[in-house]
Scaffold this motif. Structure first.
Motif, PDB file in Angstrom:
ATOM      1  N   LEU A 167      -5.205   3.172   5.302  1.00 47.38           N
ATOM      2  CA  LEU A 167      -4.399   4.300   5.775  1.00 47.38           C
ATOM      3  C   LEU A 167      -4.669   4.594   7.248  1.00 47.38           C
ATOM      4  O   LEU A 167      -3.741   4.881   8.016  1.00 47.38           O
ATOM      5  CB  LEU A 167      -4.678   5.548   4.929  1.00 47.38           C
ATOM      6  CG  LEU A 167      -4.038   5.570   3.545  1.00 47.38           C
ATOM      7  CD1 LEU A 167      -4.420   6.838   2.794  1.00 47.38           C
ATOM      8  CD2 LEU A 167      -2.516   5.435   3.611  1.00 47.38           C
ATOM      9  N   LEU A 168      -5.924   4.500   7.670  1.00 48.55           N
ATOM     10  CA  LEU A 168      -6.241   4.687   9.085  1.00 48.55           C
ATOM     11  C   LEU A 168      -5.627   3.584   9.943  1.00 48.55           C
ATOM     12  O   LEU A 168      -5.204   3.824  11.083  1.00 48.55           O
ATOM     13  CB  LEU A 168      -7.761   4.721   9.283  1.00 48.55           C
ATOM     14  CG  LEU A 168      -8.452   6.044   8.931  1.00 48.55           C
ATOM     15  CD1 LEU A 168      -9.966   5.907   9.018  1.00 48.55           C
ATOM     16  CD2 LEU A 168      -7.971   7.180   9.836  1.00 48.55           C
ATOM     17  N   ALA A 169      -5.576   2.366   9.391  1.00 48.45           N
ATOM     18  CA  ALA A 169      -4.948   1.254  10.111  1.00 48.45           C
ATOM     19  C   ALA A 169      -3.450   1.503  10.279  1.00 48.45           C
ATOM     20  O   ALA A 169      -2.878   1.232  11.350  1.00 48.45           O
ATOM     21  CB  ALA A 169      -5.191  -0.053   9.362  1.00 48.45           C
ATOM     22  N   PHE A 170      -2.812   2.035   9.236  1.00 51.83           N
ATOM     23  CA  PHE A 170      -1.389   2.393   9.333  1.00 51.83           C
ATOM     24  C   PHE A 170      -1.198   3.519  10.350  1.00 51.83           C
ATOM     25  O   PHE A 170      -0.233   3.507  11.126  1.00 51.83           O
ATOM     26  CB  PHE A 170      -0.842   2.833   7.975  1.00 51.83           C
ATOM     27  CG  PHE A 170      -0.409   1.706   7.090  1.00 51.83           C
ATOM     28  CD1 PHE A 170       0.700   0.938   7.400  1.00 51.83           C
ATOM     29  CD2 PHE A 170      -1.117   1.405   5.931  1.00 51.83           C
ATOM     30  CE1 PHE A 170       1.102  -0.103   6.575  1.00 51.83           C
ATOM     31  CE2 PHE A 170      -0.727   0.366   5.104  1.00 51.83           C
ATOM     32  CZ  PHE A 170       0.387  -0.390   5.424  1.00 51.83           C
ATOM     33  N   CYS A 171      -2.114   4.489  10.346  1.00 53.65           N
ATOM     34  CA  CYS A 171      -2.040   5.592  11.310  1.00 53.65           C
ATOM     35  C   CYS A 171      -2.022   5.059  12.738  1.00 53.65           C
ATOM     36  O   CYS A 171      -1.192   5.455  13.559  1.00 53.65           O
ATOM     37  CB  CYS A 171      -3.246   6.526  11.140  1.00 53.65           C
ATOM     38  SG  CYS A 171      -3.157   7.639   9.727  1.00 53.65           S
ATOM     39  N   LYS A 172      -2.954   4.173  13.040  1.00 52.73           N
ATOM     40  CA  LYS A 172      -3.062   3.635  14.398  1.00 52.73           C
ATOM     41  C   LYS A 172      -1.825   2.806  14.748  1.00 52.73           C
ATOM     42  O   LYS A 172      -1.282   2.922  15.846  1.00 52.73           O
ATOM     43  CB  LYS A 172      -4.316   2.778  14.521  1.00 52.73           C
ATOM     44  CG  LYS A 172      -4.522   2.207  15.924  1.00 52.73           C
ATOM     45  CD  LYS A 172      -5.863   1.526  16.055  1.00 52.73           C
ATOM     46  CE  LYS A 172      -6.080   1.019  17.470  1.00 52.73           C
ATOM     47  NZ  LYS A 172      -7.403   0.391  17.655  1.00 52.73           N
ATOM     48  N   LEU A 173      -1.383   1.977  13.814  1.00 50.60           N
ATOM     49  CA  LEU A 173      -0.221   1.127  14.073  1.00 50.60           C
ATOM     50  C   LEU A 173       1.021   1.968  14.327  1.00 50.60           C
ATOM     51  O   LEU A 173       1.769   1.733  15.287  1.00 50.60           O
ATOM     52  CB  LEU A 173       0.008   0.175  12.896  1.00 50.60           C
ATOM     53  CG  LEU A 173       1.036  -0.931  13.152  1.00 50.60           C
ATOM     54  CD1 LEU A 173       0.465  -1.958  14.133  1.00 50.60           C
ATOM     55  CD2 LEU A 173       1.419  -1.623  11.843  1.00 50.60           C
ATOM     56  N   PHE A 174       1.262   2.970  13.487  1.00 55.79           N
ATOM     57  CA  PHE A 174       2.448   3.809  13.632  1.00 55.79           C
ATOM     58  C   PHE A 174       2.365   4.677  14.889  1.00 55.79           C
ATOM     59  O   PHE A 174       3.378   4.941  15.535  1.00 55.79           O
ATOM     60  CB  PHE A 174       2.638   4.696  12.405  1.00 55.79           C
ATOM     61  CG  PHE A 174       3.085   3.960  11.175  1.00 55.79           C
ATOM     62  CD1 PHE A 174       3.363   2.598  11.217  1.00 55.79           C
ATOM     63  CD2 PHE A 174       3.221   4.612   9.959  1.00 55.79           C
ATOM     64  CE1 PHE A 174       3.772   1.912  10.083  1.00 55.79           C
ATOM     65  CE2 PHE A 174       3.628   3.929   8.822  1.00 55.79           C
ATOM     66  CZ  PHE A 174       3.905   2.584   8.884  1.00 55.79           C
ATOM     67  N   HIS A 206       0.778  -1.240   0.000  1.00 57.63           N
ATOM     68  CA  HIS A 206       0.000   0.000   0.000  1.00 57.63           C
ATOM     69  C   HIS A 206       0.808   1.288   0.000  1.00 57.63           C
ATOM     70  O   HIS A 206       0.379   2.295  -0.560  1.00 57.63           O
ATOM     71  CB  HIS A 206      -0.942   0.022   1.206  1.00 57.63           C
ATOM     72  CG  HIS A 206      -2.016  -1.003   1.164  1.00 57.63           C
ATOM     73  ND1 HIS A 206      -2.911  -1.117   0.119  1.00 57.63           N
ATOM     74  CD2 HIS A 206      -2.349  -1.982   2.044  1.00 57.63           C
ATOM     75  CE1 HIS A 206      -3.758  -2.108   0.358  1.00 57.63           C
ATOM     76  NE2 HIS A 206      -3.429  -2.652   1.510  1.00 57.63           N
ATOM     77  N   LEU A 207       1.951   1.292   0.655  1.00 56.96           N
ATOM     78  CA  LEU A 207       2.729   2.522   0.757  1.00 56.96           C
ATOM     79  C   LEU A 207       3.933   2.515  -0.166  1.00 56.96           C
ATOM     80  O   LEU A 207       4.617   3.531  -0.305  1.00 56.96           O
ATOM     81  CB  LEU A 207       3.194   2.744   2.204  1.00 56.96           C
ATOM     82  CG  LEU A 207       2.113   2.748   3.279  1.00 56.96           C
ATOM     83  CD1 LEU A 207       2.728   3.073   4.635  1.00 56.96           C
ATOM     84  CD2 LEU A 207       1.005   3.731   2.949  1.00 56.96           C
ATOM     85  N   ASP A 208       4.196   1.361  -0.758  1.00 57.52           N
ATOM     86  CA  ASP A 208       5.319   1.176  -1.665  1.00 57.52           C
ATOM     87  C   ASP A 208       6.610   1.488  -0.906  1.00 57.52           C
ATOM     88  O   ASP A 208       6.689   1.316   0.305  1.00 57.52           O
ATOM     89  CB  ASP A 208       5.153   2.062  -2.892  1.00 57.52           C
ATOM     90  CG  ASP A 208       5.880   1.527  -4.111  1.00 57.52           C
ATOM     91  OD1 ASP A 208       6.689   0.602  -3.954  1.00 57.52           O
ATOM     92  OD2 ASP A 208       5.638   2.013  -5.221  1.00 57.52           O
ATOM     93  N   GLU A 249      -7.113  -4.869   8.718  1.00 56.28           N
ATOM     94  CA  GLU A 249      -7.447  -3.659   7.972  1.00 56.28           C
ATOM     95  C   GLU A 249      -6.254  -3.124   7.182  1.00 56.28           C
ATOM     96  O   GLU A 249      -6.422  -2.336   6.252  1.00 56.28           O
ATOM     97  CB  GLU A 249      -7.982  -2.588   8.920  1.00 56.28           C
ATOM     98  CG  GLU A 249      -9.311  -2.989   9.563  1.00 56.28           C
ATOM     99  CD  GLU A 249      -9.847  -1.933  10.503  1.00 56.28           C
ATOM    100  OE1 GLU A 249      -9.148  -0.914  10.716  1.00 56.28           O
ATOM    101  OE2 GLU A 249     -10.961  -2.124  11.016  1.00 56.28           O
ATOM    102  N   LEU A 250      -5.034  -3.557   7.551  1.00 58.09           N
ATOM    103  CA  LEU A 250      -3.853  -3.163   6.772  1.00 58.09           C
ATOM    104  C   LEU A 250      -3.913  -3.731   5.363  1.00 58.09           C
ATOM    105  O   LEU A 250      -3.298  -3.193   4.439  1.00 58.09           O
ATOM    106  CB  LEU A 250      -2.572  -3.654   7.460  1.00 58.09           C
ATOM    107  CG  LEU A 250      -2.171  -2.997   8.776  1.00 58.09           C
ATOM    108  CD1 LEU A 250      -0.973  -3.712   9.365  1.00 58.09           C
ATOM    109  CD2 LEU A 250      -1.870  -1.519   8.584  1.00 58.09           C
ATOM    110  N   GLU A 260      -8.735   2.506   0.440  1.00 59.28           N
ATOM    111  CA  GLU A 260      -7.587   3.346   0.788  1.00 59.28           C
ATOM    112  C   GLU A 260      -7.730   3.986   2.167  1.00 59.28           C
ATOM    113  O   GLU A 260      -6.790   3.959   2.970  1.00 59.28           O
ATOM    114  CB  GLU A 260      -7.391   4.444  -0.263  1.00 59.28           C
ATOM    115  CG  GLU A 260      -6.152   5.284   0.004  1.00 59.28           C
ATOM    116  CD  GLU A 260      -5.930   6.342  -1.050  1.00 59.28           C
ATOM    117  OE1 GLU A 260      -4.765   6.643  -1.349  1.00 59.28           O
ATOM    118  OE2 GLU A 260      -6.934   6.866  -1.581  1.00 59.28           O
ATOM    119  N   ARG A 261      -8.889   4.552   2.457  1.00 55.47           N
ATOM    120  CA  ARG A 261      -9.070   5.203   3.754  1.00 55.47           C
ATOM    121  C   ARG A 261      -8.936   4.193   4.895  1.00 55.47           C
ATOM    122  O   ARG A 261      -8.323   4.486   5.920  1.00 55.47           O
ATOM    123  CB  ARG A 261     -10.441   5.886   3.826  1.00 55.47           C
ATOM    124  CG  ARG A 261     -10.679   6.576   5.173  1.00 55.47           C
ATOM    125  CD  ARG A 261     -12.001   7.332   5.210  1.00 55.47           C
ATOM    126  NE  ARG A 261     -12.269   7.870   6.528  1.00 55.47           N
ATOM    127  CZ  ARG A 261     -11.745   8.978   7.024  1.00 55.47           C
ATOM    128  NH1 ARG A 261     -10.910   9.683   6.270  1.00 55.47           N
ATOM    129  NH2 ARG A 261     -12.033   9.404   8.236  1.00 55.47           N
TER     130      ARG A 261
END
Length: 211
Positions: free
Chosen positions: A178-185, A119-121, A168-169, A174-175
């Motif tokens: 991306l929100l899953a990445f936000c929470k994880l990070f 997703h983020l390449d 969810e990753l 896309e939303r």
């Protein structure tokens, strides 16, 4: 010249391999169990601090560039899986906390690199950072376990939370991913900061219940 799908995939795998090789440069030739307590602590603090720096950078890149502050706007809804009322009363408790948190991140960080690749390449070195933070967590876990075994032999804490949001990753929405990445990070940054805080407390002999 535009790369084919196969060529692009090969290039990304090469990048991942090079990231691993770079990490090995920083690994001491002395095995953990042959280090003195001081050397072990220094190694542990080095990797914890380095991992925190990488985690902070990943969150900053994601929030400021890839999600246009979506992470910050949703921060209040981020309840981390590793959140607990862990009581710290001595040095052994400090190390147990570090081991528990590092253990908890084993699986999420294992699947992080493939998720980033999908997703983020390799945006702004994100893939290499995903590899590095995974390796750093393993080094912290290994060092903390050995140090605890010297202070309190036979005691080992294990904590594996149920990461219900990880699926969810892999979402095609896309939303959602991306929100899953936000929470994880966000949680990764928060937990790696706690580990550094508790290691500083261990160095100075100051017991803290909250970092």
């Amino acid at each position: 010249m535009q790369l084919s799908l196969t060529q692009a995939s090969t290039w990304k795998c090469t990048l991942l391999l090079m990231s691993c090789i770079i990490l090995w440069v920083y690994v001491t030739a002395t095995p953990h169990d042959q280090m003195s307590n001081e050397e072990l602590y220094d190694n542990l603090f080095y990797w914890s601090h380095r991992t925190l720096g990488v985690a902070r950078k990943m969150y900053k890149i994601l929030d400021s560039t890839l999600t246009e502050r979506m992470c910050f706007k949703n921060k209040n809804n981020n309840t981390c899986q590793t959140t607990s009322n862990y009581t710290i009363t001595n040095n052994e408790d400090l190390l147990k906390f570090i081991i528990n948190v590092s253990n908890a991140w084993i699986y999420p960080l294992k699947i992080l690199a493939p998720a980033v690749l999908t997703h983020l390449d390799a945006y702004d070195g994100m893939l290499g950072r995903a590899v590095e933070v995974n390796y750093g967590n393993k080094q912290v876990l290994k060092g903390a376990k050995i140090l605890l075994s010297r202070i309190q032999p036979g005691i080992e804490e294990n904590y594996y939370p149920n990461w219900i949001d990880l699926k969810e990753l892999r979402s095609s929405n896309e939303r959602t991913h991306l929100l899953a990445f936000c929470k994880l990070f966000y949680c990764l940054r928060k937990d790696t900061k706690k580990i550094v805080c508790y290691l500083r407390a261990l160095r100075h002999g100051v017991i803290k219940n909250k970092c």
